[in-house]
Motif scaffolding. Structure first.
Motif, PDB file in Angstrom:
ATOM      1  N   GLU A  37       0.836  -1.209   0.000  1.00 37.32           N
ATOM      2  CA  GLU A  37       0.000   0.000   0.000  1.00 37.32           C
ATOM      3  C   GLU A  37       0.867   1.255   0.000  1.00 37.32           C
ATOM      4  O   GLU A  37       0.584   2.230  -0.707  1.00 37.32           O
ATOM      5  N   ALA A  38       1.932   1.222   0.787  1.00 32.60           N
ATOM      6  CA  ALA A  38       2.822   2.391   0.857  1.00 32.60           C
ATOM      7  C   ALA A  38       3.493   2.656  -0.497  1.00 32.60           C
ATOM      8  O   ALA A  38       3.680   3.819  -0.879  1.00 32.60           O
ATOM      9  N   ILE A  39       3.837   1.593  -1.233  1.00 32.44           N
ATOM     10  CA  ILE A  39       4.436   1.775  -2.568  1.00 32.44           C
ATOM     11  C   ILE A  39       3.466   2.543  -3.467  1.00 32.44           C
ATOM     12  O   ILE A  39       3.848   3.498  -4.149  1.00 32.44           O
ATOM     13  N   VAL A  40       2.198   2.131  -3.433  1.00 24.07           N
ATOM     14  CA  VAL A  40       1.197   2.783  -4.289  1.00 24.07           C
ATOM     15  C   VAL A  40       0.962   4.229  -3.840  1.00 24.07           C
ATOM     16  O   VAL A  40       0.870   5.143  -4.664  1.00 24.07           O
ATOM     17  N   ILE A  41       0.886   4.441  -2.534  1.00 29.89           N
ATOM     18  CA  ILE A  41       0.648   5.795  -2.009  1.00 29.89           C
ATOM     19  C   ILE A  41       1.805   6.724  -2.381  1.00 29.89           C
ATOM     20  O   ILE A  41       1.601   7.848  -2.846  1.00 29.89           O
ATOM     21  N   GLU A  42       3.034   6.243  -2.201  1.00 27.90           N
ATOM     22  CA  GLU A  42       4.190   7.079  -2.553  1.00 27.90           C
ATOM     23  C   GLU A  42       4.273   7.304  -4.062  1.00 27.90           C
ATOM     24  O   GLU A  42       4.666   8.380  -4.512  1.00 27.90           O
ATOM     25  N   GLU A  70      13.846  18.468  -6.513  1.00 25.19           N
ATOM     26  CA  GLU A  70      14.081  17.897  -5.190  1.00 25.19           C
ATOM     27  C   GLU A  70      12.839  17.137  -4.703  1.00 25.19           C
ATOM     28  O   GLU A  70      12.946  16.059  -4.112  1.00 25.19           O
ATOM     29  N   SER A  71      11.672  17.691  -4.976  1.00 26.02           N
ATOM     30  CA  SER A  71      10.433  16.992  -4.591  1.00 26.02           C
ATOM     31  C   SER A  71      10.305  15.666  -5.337  1.00 26.02           C
ATOM     32  O   SER A  71       9.926  14.646  -4.749  1.00 26.02           O
ATOM     33  N   VAL A  72      10.617  15.685  -6.628  1.00 25.99           N
ATOM     34  CA  VAL A  72      10.572  14.455  -7.427  1.00 25.99           C
ATOM     35  C   VAL A  72      11.554  13.437  -6.865  1.00 25.99           C
ATOM     36  O   VAL A  72      11.233  12.252  -6.689  1.00 25.99           O
ATOM     37  N   ARG A  73      12.749  13.923  -6.546  1.00 28.40           N
ATOM     38  CA  ARG A  73      13.806  13.062  -5.999  1.00 28.40           C
ATOM     39  C   ARG A  73      13.350  12.401  -4.693  1.00 28.40           C
ATOM     40  O   ARG A  73      13.560  11.207  -4.484  1.00 28.40           O
ATOM     41  N   GLU A  74      12.722  13.189  -3.840  1.00 30.50           N
ATOM     42  CA  GLU A  74      12.272  12.647  -2.557  1.00 30.50           C
ATOM     43  C   GLU A  74      11.149  11.630  -2.725  1.00 30.50           C
ATOM     44  O   GLU A  74      11.144  10.591  -2.057  1.00 30.50           O
ATOM     45  N   GLU A  75      10.206  11.906  -3.597  1.00 32.19           N
ATOM     46  CA  GLU A  75       9.111  10.942  -3.794  1.00 32.19           C
ATOM     47  C   GLU A  75       9.625   9.665  -4.458  1.00 32.19           C
ATOM     48  O   GLU A  75       9.184   8.566  -4.121  1.00 32.19           O
ATOM     49  N   LEU A  76      10.542   9.816  -5.384  1.00 31.17           N
ATOM     50  CA  LEU A  76      11.150   8.628  -6.000  1.00 31.17           C
ATOM     51  C   LEU A  76      11.863   7.795  -4.936  1.00 31.17           C
ATOM     52  O   LEU A  76      11.738   6.563  -4.906  1.00 31.17           O
ATOM     53  N   ALA A  77      12.575   8.461  -4.049  1.00 32.31           N
ATOM     54  CA  ALA A  77      13.268   7.741  -2.969  1.00 32.31           C
ATOM     55  C   ALA A  77      12.262   7.006  -2.082  1.00 32.31           C
ATOM     56  O   ALA A  77      12.512   5.861  -1.672  1.00 32.31           O
ATOM     57  N   TYR A  82      10.414   1.861  -0.258  1.00 35.85           N
ATOM     58  CA  TYR A  82       9.355   0.901   0.067  1.00 35.85           C
ATOM     59  C   TYR A  82       9.455  -0.356  -0.808  1.00 35.85           C
ATOM     60  O   TYR A  82       9.144  -1.451  -0.354  1.00 35.85           O
ATOM     61  N   CYS A  83       9.885  -0.202  -2.058  1.00 38.33           N
ATOM     62  CA  CYS A  83      10.078  -1.398  -2.899  1.00 38.33           C
ATOM     63  C   CYS A  83      11.167  -2.296  -2.304  1.00 38.33           C
ATOM     64  O   CYS A  83      11.002  -3.526  -2.248  1.00 38.33           O
ATOM     65  N   ILE A  84      12.239  -1.691  -1.853  1.00 33.35           N
ATOM     66  CA  ILE A  84      13.319  -2.479  -1.248  1.00 33.35           C
ATOM     67  C   ILE A  84      12.846  -3.096   0.065  1.00 33.35           C
ATOM     68  O   ILE A  84      13.121  -4.268   0.351  1.00 33.35           O
ATOM     69  N   SER A  85      12.092  -2.332   0.856  1.00 31.53           N
ATOM     70  CA  SER A  85      11.553  -2.873   2.110  1.00 31.53           C
ATOM     71  C   SER A  85      10.600  -4.040   1.845  1.00 31.53           C
ATOM     72  O   SER A  85      10.587  -5.027   2.589  1.00 31.53           O
ATOM     73  N   PHE A  86       9.811  -3.922   0.775  1.00 29.82           N
ATOM     74  CA  PHE A  86       8.893  -5.002   0.414  1.00 29.82           C
ATOM     75  C   PHE A  86       9.682  -6.270   0.098  1.00 29.82           C
ATOM     76  O   PHE A  86       9.334  -7.364   0.564  1.00 29.82           O
ATOM     77  N   ALA A  87      10.737  -6.124  -0.669  1.00 29.74           N
ATOM     78  CA  ALA A  87      11.585  -7.276  -1.010  1.00 29.74           C
ATOM     79  C   ALA A  87      12.184  -7.878   0.256  1.00 29.74           C
ATOM     80  O   ALA A  87      12.222  -9.101   0.411  1.00 29.74           O
ATOM     81  N   ASN A  88      12.636  -7.028   1.159  1.00 29.43           N
ATOM     82  CA  ASN A  88      13.183  -7.504   2.439  1.00 29.43           C
ATOM     83  C   ASN A  88      12.149  -8.305   3.213  1.00 29.43           C
ATOM     84  O   ASN A  88      12.423  -9.407   3.682  1.00 29.43           O
ATOM     85  N   THR A  89      10.970  -7.747   3.345  1.00 30.25           N
ATOM     86  CA  THR A  89       9.906  -8.392   4.121  1.00 30.25           C
ATOM     87  C   THR A  89       9.519  -9.741   3.523  1.00 30.25           C
ATOM     88  O   THR A  89       9.242 -10.692   4.260  1.00 30.25           O
ATOM     89  N   CYS A  90       9.508  -9.818   2.197  1.00 26.84           N
ATOM     90  CA  CYS A  90       9.066 -11.049   1.519  1.00 26.84           C
ATOM     91  C   CYS A  90      10.222 -11.993   1.197  1.00 26.84           C
ATOM     92  O   CYS A  90       9.988 -13.065   0.620  1.00 26.84           O
TER      93      CYS A  90
END
Ligand SMILES: [Mg+2]
Length: 125
Positions: A37-42, A70-77, A82-90
């Motif tokens: 959900e966080a991936i989609v929200i971000e 800078e805003s684009v950079r932050e949202e991309l980050a 969250y994509c990396i965290s998702f991979a970690n969790t799974c």
């Protein structure tokens, strides 16, 4: 060679994210559903920066407006983290899954058939 953000390894980023999460006792919130959900929200926050602007305006802002970039950079980050965290969790190996998907897409979209075309693979078979 001096270490830069570009040659920081994926494992180092994974470790930073786990450390950030665990220092806050947030592991209990980082289940697969919540992170998906966080991936989609971000991703939505990244898109929101470009809402109602045409392609040329967005390109101009990215090139000439440091605050916008800078805003684009932050949202991309946020999305990437969250994509990396998702991979970690799974327990997903990011390098393996990404490289296998690229190979799968290479077969799905043979360059001889799709070069210069944005047609979905179901439309050229
Ligand atoms: Mg965000």
């Amino acid at each position: 060679m001096e270490k830069t953000d570009e040659n920081t390894t994926l494992q180092e980023i994974k470790d930073l994210l786990v450390k950030f999460r665990d220092e806050r006792d947030w592991k209990k919130f980082h289940d697969a559903k919540n992170i998906a959900e966080a991936i989609v929200i971000e991703s939505g926050e990244l898109l929101e920066l470009m809402l109602w602007k045409d392609k040329e305006s967005v390109e101009e802002l990215i090139e000439n407006d440091a605050s916008f970039k800078e805003s684009v950079r932050e949202e991309l980050a946020d999305v990437i983290n969250y994509c990396i965290s998702f991979a970690n969790t799974c327990g997903i190996d990011i390098y393996q899954s990404v490289s296998e998907k690229i190979e799968k897409n290479r077969k799905k979209y043979p360059k001889e058939l799709v070069k210069g075309s944005a047609a979905k693979y179901t439309h050229y078979e």
